[in-house]
Scaffold this motif. Structure first.
Motif, PDB file in Angstrom:
ATOM      1  N   LEU A 156      67.391  24.381  30.018  1.00 54.59           N
ATOM      2  CA  LEU A 156      67.738  25.791  30.164  1.00 54.59           C
ATOM      3  C   LEU A 156      68.849  25.907  31.195  1.00 54.59           C
ATOM      4  O   LEU A 156      68.720  25.411  32.311  1.00 54.59           O
ATOM      5  CB  LEU A 156      66.503  26.575  30.632  1.00 54.59           C
ATOM      6  CG  LEU A 156      66.675  28.062  30.914  1.00 54.59           C
ATOM      7  CD1 LEU A 156      66.835  28.826  29.602  1.00 54.59           C
ATOM      8  CD2 LEU A 156      65.461  28.585  31.676  1.00 54.59           C
ATOM      9  N   THR A 167      70.733  33.301  30.413  1.00 60.06           N
ATOM     10  CA  THR A 167      70.271  31.963  30.073  1.00 60.06           C
ATOM     11  C   THR A 167      70.800  31.507  28.716  1.00 60.06           C
ATOM     12  O   THR A 167      71.050  32.313  27.825  1.00 60.06           O
ATOM     13  CB  THR A 167      68.725  31.891  30.032  1.00 60.06           C
ATOM     14  OG1 THR A 167      68.236  32.753  28.993  1.00 60.06           O
ATOM     15  CG2 THR A 167      68.117  32.294  31.361  1.00 60.06           C
ATOM     16  N   GLU A 169      69.728  28.116  26.089  1.00 61.93           N
ATOM     17  CA  GLU A 169      68.661  27.125  25.987  1.00 61.93           C
ATOM     18  C   GLU A 169      68.811  26.276  24.725  1.00 61.93           C
ATOM     19  O   GLU A 169      69.217  26.764  23.678  1.00 61.93           O
ATOM     20  CB  GLU A 169      67.323  27.871  25.949  1.00 61.93           C
ATOM     21  CG  GLU A 169      66.118  26.997  25.925  1.00 61.93           C
ATOM     22  CD  GLU A 169      64.849  27.812  26.116  1.00 61.93           C
ATOM     23  OE1 GLU A 169      63.806  27.170  26.312  1.00 61.93           O
ATOM     24  OE2 GLU A 169      64.878  29.045  26.062  1.00 61.93           O
TER      25      GLU A 169
END
Length: 194
Positions: A156, A167, A169
């Motif tokens: 992440l 974020t 990921e």
């Protein structure tokens, strides 16, 4: 399948090795609880008899705490809407949910950027429904669901933009079912440290 698992694990190990050497300071998440939401897409890596993607578009939520020395502990829930397919009077649909505990290590790569190699362990549920057109113009349907152990290594990336962080990921997901359901997850989201 074994080759896919090995490649996924090697990629995660390489990310940890490279980022650990580059880390110069604690991550902005260190010593804080955090929570976040994300939108993601799951790419089914299995060769099924159909083109049906058990995952597809999904959403997730996670929360946890990063200890003073960088160890992150938390949990997550995610739901994938899956997909459906119709051919020769047969309609199939499937979807997946997961509930996992997570552990990771937050690596500071500057005052506003951090990387978290992580591992999720928990349960995954797969639900499927099959409907067949009958000769009377109706449908006969049957459904099945299964809950199995799931393992999810990945990474992440977090970018602090003030009161929230953004974020990105990437994770490899393995559901330990009788018929395996491996997938690659790509997601974006936002979170907030407290």
């Amino acid at each position: 399948m074994k080759k896919t698992i090995i490649v996924g694990c090697c990629a995660c190990a390489a990310a940890v090795a490279v980022t650990t050497q580059a880390a110069a300071e604690p991550a902005f998440t260190t010593g804080k609880p955090s929570a976040g939401l994300r939108l993601q897409y799951g790419i089914d890596l299995e060769d099924h008899d159909t083109d049906l993607n058990f995952y597809g578009l999904g959403f997730g939520a996670r929360g946890g705490y990063t200890l003073d020395f960088g160890l992150y502990v938390g949990g997550q829930f995610e739901y994938f809407f899956g997909g459906s397919e119709e051919a020769a009077g047969i309609e199939m649909s499937a979807n997946v949910w997961q509930l996992q505990a997570e552990a990771g290590y937050d690596i500071g790569l500057g005052p506003t950027f951090a990387l978290r190699p992580q591992l999720g362990l928990g349960l995954a549920g797969i639900s499927a429904e099959v409907c067949i057109d009958d000769m009377m113009g109706g449908q006969a349907c049957g459904d099945d669901s299964e809950t199995d152990f799931a393992l999810s290594p990945g990474a992440l990336a977090m970018y602090d933009v003030g009161p929230v962080f953004l974020t990105g990921e990437l994770r490899f997901n393995m559901i330990m079912a009788e018929e395996s359901a491996n997938a690659l997850f790509i997601g974006v989201g936002a979170g907030m440290p407290f």
